[in-house]
Design an enzyme around this catalytic site. Structure first.
Site, short mmCIF file in Angstrom:
data_model
loop_
_atom_site.label_atom_id
_atom_site.label_comp_id
_atom_site.label_asym_id
_atom_site.label_seq_id
_atom_site.Cartn_x
_atom_site.Cartn_y
_atom_site.Cartn_z
N SER A 26 5.76 5.42 82.31
CA SER A 26 6.54 5.37 81.07
C SER A 26 6.95 3.92 80.79
O SER A 26 6.09 3.06 80.65
CB SER A 26 7.74 6.30 81.21
OG SER A 26 8.32 6.54 79.97
N ASP A 28 1.50 15.02 77.01
CA ASP A 28 2.71 14.19 77.14
C ASP A 28 3.63 14.45 75.96
O ASP A 28 3.23 14.29 74.81
CB ASP A 28 2.32 12.71 77.22
CG ASP A 28 3.48 11.83 77.67
OD1 ASP A 28 4.59 11.96 77.11
OD2 ASP A 28 3.27 11.01 78.58
N HIS A 40 4.77 14.34 80.57
CA HIS A 40 5.09 12.94 80.75
C HIS A 40 5.37 12.61 82.22
O HIS A 40 6.32 13.12 82.79
CB HIS A 40 6.32 12.60 79.91
CG HIS A 40 6.62 11.14 79.85
ND1 HIS A 40 5.70 10.22 79.43
CD2 HIS A 40 7.75 10.45 80.14
CE1 HIS A 40 6.25 9.02 79.47
NE2 HIS A 40 7.48 9.13 79.89
#
Ligand SMILES: *[C@@H]1O[C@H](CO)[C@@H](O)[C@H](O)[C@H]1NC(C)=O
Ligand SMILES: *[C@@H]1O[C@H](CO)[C@@H](O)[C@H](O)[C@H]1NC(C)=O
Ligand SMILES: *[C@@H]1O[C@H](CO)[C@@H](O)[C@H](O)[C@H]1NC(C)=O
Ligand SMILES: *[C@@H]1O[C@H](CO)[C@@H](O)[C@H](O)[C@H]1NC(C)=O
Length: 580
Positions: free
Chosen positions: A181, A435, A474
């Site tokens: 991320s 995601d 994610h």
């Protein structure tokens, strides 16, 4: 690799401050920690650790000409050091996650580090709050922004490698970056800005396209708040399931997964198809707590609900992503960024809380705090801005401010991999096709740009490989098999020259079904061949475009420009990429 049984360096308590260019080390402290343990982290596939012993180093530094205080944390295993150094990345608006990511790695024998990048303002603010963005006079704190953008990556690497050398009496044999991320974006920034700092970079689900992507995570709350009424959250899982069902077989097999980036691009779903459907709507109650934020309160409402055109319209907008309101010259509104990927969970971006104190039940939109704080403090630079009152027009203005004000520092032009390519070091990325925070379409666009610039996919694969993971959310989670040991794959590539052709992934469902996949390297994609759909061996990695294998059915990925699309769910590849 042999382990350092005998420590030939400086004892932990006698480590001295490293020197580094452009900054002064203010303080260093180091002490042995024994019998350290850290609990397992569910949702991140991280087992707990226990009985770990390491030298715990904390250094603080200040950049020349800035008034920041940057902390660098380094943990050095007291025994069985594997000879490697690993820097770990941040998440959201934080430069580092500290023990959350360091614990497992130090237990695995890495000398491991994390930094706060100065964003905690000497450990007084939570970086996720965004409060570090502005100085006391209200202007953007450029020193701290630069720290997160890339500067703190190098500071951390220099300090850490220095204490590794002091403590073990030898340089780390190999150095790695590991982040997801924000931490994934930092990995790309490390490659671009400091191509020689790390032999291998594992950059998962990178938050590239930061100035467009982060605002767009705030678009679902704007849609919800400006709708006729805030719908119960239960409509979204219904839609997610319908989208997966509609697009599952585009890849040739019904396995509950949209298996390739091409089927994702071709996935066309009309939210009106669910209008009139009656569902059982279960809602848990949340309430706002002045200290803890949102908390669950004991209450569960179950009711019958019929999906309305207004619900469909909300879903259509969330899937389409933010567009300008004013028509451009050709009469079409322009897409500002991608919407939620088909098949992704709506939950985090389109979250709705039911608040029921017994007499006045109501629903409130719960935005993703990082997106809210980014818009408020970085883009609008206005702490008193009433985010709950944001109209569609206000959103567009805020999104455009994000691009205009923050693009020079955060834009992808700063993620140029030309020097990294020359360095001989390796970059490995995997990305969940489901995601729910960061769109896979931005990843595809970036990667295709790199391929175009550096001689095509095969040439790029010499030093940079990308694997998409169907159904994975994610960083981890989701319904699809998660990569099993991507760091191990990177280590083999760096140290033994074994470039990963596929990335092994696995998942055991709640019903105990074990599902495996060998994820393909982009632009190859998973295609079903024959056999059990739960087995990796039933799939191959194909390079053919889906349109070549089957007749029709794939929607317009080969069509000429489909003429704007305003509010359509925008499934065509051309629309997805060229409009932007
Ligand atoms: C190590 O920590 C565990 C709890 O995490 C504790 O039960 C145990 O007694 C500790 N061992 C020593 C030697 O301190
Ligand atoms: C490492 O040292 C720092 C600074 O003294 C301290 O705050 C932290 O709690 C220590 N970490 C562990 C795991 O003991
Ligand atoms: C950071 O805060 C600590 C504890 O409050 C204080 O002792 C220290 O002087 C501060 N450091 C800097 C560089 O301001
Ligand atoms: C519930 O909330 C409403 C509106 O805020 C308030 O008027 C009412 O008194 C509350 N009821 C209870 C039982 O707390």
């Amino acid at each position: 690799m042999e382990s350092a049984q005998v420590n030939l360096g400086t004892p932990c308590s006698q480590l001295v401050a490293p020197s580094l260019h452009g900054a002064e080390v203010l303080q260093i402290s180091a002490a042995e920690v024994h019998n350290y343990s850290f609990p397992p982290v569910r949702g991140f596939n991280m087992p707990g650790v226990s009985d770990v012993a390491f030298c715990n180093v904390t250094a603080s530094l200040r950049h020349t000409g800035a008034d920041d205080t940057v902390y660098v944390y380094v943990w050095l295993p007291l025994k069985d050091w594997n000879g490697r150094y690993q820097a770990t990345g941040g998440g959201g608006l934080a430069a580092g996650m500290g023990p959350l990511l360091m614990s497992g790695q130090v237990a695995d024998g890495y000398a491991v580090s994390s930094t706060d990048g100065g964003l905690t303002k000497n450990q007084t603010v939570d970086p996720q709050s965004g409060l570090w963005a502005l100085r006391d006079d209200g202007s953007l704190d450029e020193a701290l922004s630069l720290n997160l953008a890339w500067r703190s990556i190098h500071d951390m690497a220099v300090v850490s490698k220095d204490v590794v050398r002091q403590f073990y009496g030898t340089e780390p044999k190999y150095s790695y970056w590991n982040g997801c991320s924000q931490g994934g974006r930092q990995g790309y920034a490390a490659a671009a800005k400091y191509p020689h700092d790390f032999d291998g970079i594992l950059a998962v689900a990178p938050a590239i396209d930061f100035v467009d992507m982060v605002p767009s995570d705030y678009y679902p709350p704007v849609v919800l708040r400006n709708a006729e009424e805030v719908p119960p959250e239960c409509i979204f899982p219904e839609y997610q399931a319908a989208i997966i069902e509609a697009c599952d077989t585009l890849d040739g097999v019904a396995d509950g997964l949209i298996s390739s980036h091409e089927s994702l691009e071709a996935c066309s779903f009309d939210p009106d198809t669910l209008v009139g459907k009656t569902i059982t709507c279960g809602e848990d109650c949340l309430d706002r707590d002045p200290f803890l934020g949102w908390v669950h309160v004991p209450c569960r409402k179950t009711s019958e609900l019929t999906i309305t055109p207004a619900h469909a319209d909300i879903v259509r907008k969330i899937l389409a992503g933010p567009h300008t309101t004013a028509a451009d010259g050709d009469g079409n509104s322009r897409r500002l960024w991608y919407g939620l990927a088909p098949g992704a969970d709506f939950d985090v971006l389109a979250r709705v809380a039911l608040i029921d104190n017994g007499t006045h039940p109501r629903r409130e939109v719960v935005p993703f705090a990082v997106a809210e704080n980014w818009l408020k403090y970085f883009a609008l630079q206005d702490p008193s801005y009433d985010m709950a009152a944001m109209t569609h027009e206000d959103y567009v203005a805020a999104h455009e401010l994000s691009v205009a004000r923050l693009g020079p520092l955060w834009g992808n032009q700063n993620l140029d991999l030309a020097a990294f390519r020359q360095s001989g070091n390796k970059l490995l990325t995997w990305f969940g096709l489901a995601d729910q925070y960061i769109t896979p379409f931005g990843m595809i666009r970036y990667r295709e740009g790199v391929e175009e610039k550096f001689g095509g996919p095969d040439a790029v694969d010499e030093w940079y490989r990308l694997f998409f993971a169907p159904g994975v959310g994610h960083c981890a989670g989701g319904v699809g098999p998660n990569p099993v040991n991507p760091l191990g794959a990177l280590v083999s590539w760096v140290e033994q020259g074994k470039a990963p052709d596929v990335l092994a992934a696995a998942k055991t469902t709640e019903d105990g079904v074990h599902i495996t996949r060998d994820l393909c390297r982009f632009p190859k994609k998973l295609v079903y061949a024959k056999g059990d759909v739960n087995e990796a061996s039933s799939f191959i990695c194909s390079e053919e475009e889906e349109g070549e294998e089957k007749e029709g059915g794939k929607g317009g990925e080969k069509e000429e420009e489909g003429g704007g699309d305003g509010d359509s769910d925008g499934t065509h590849r051309k629309e997805r990429h060229e409009e932007l």
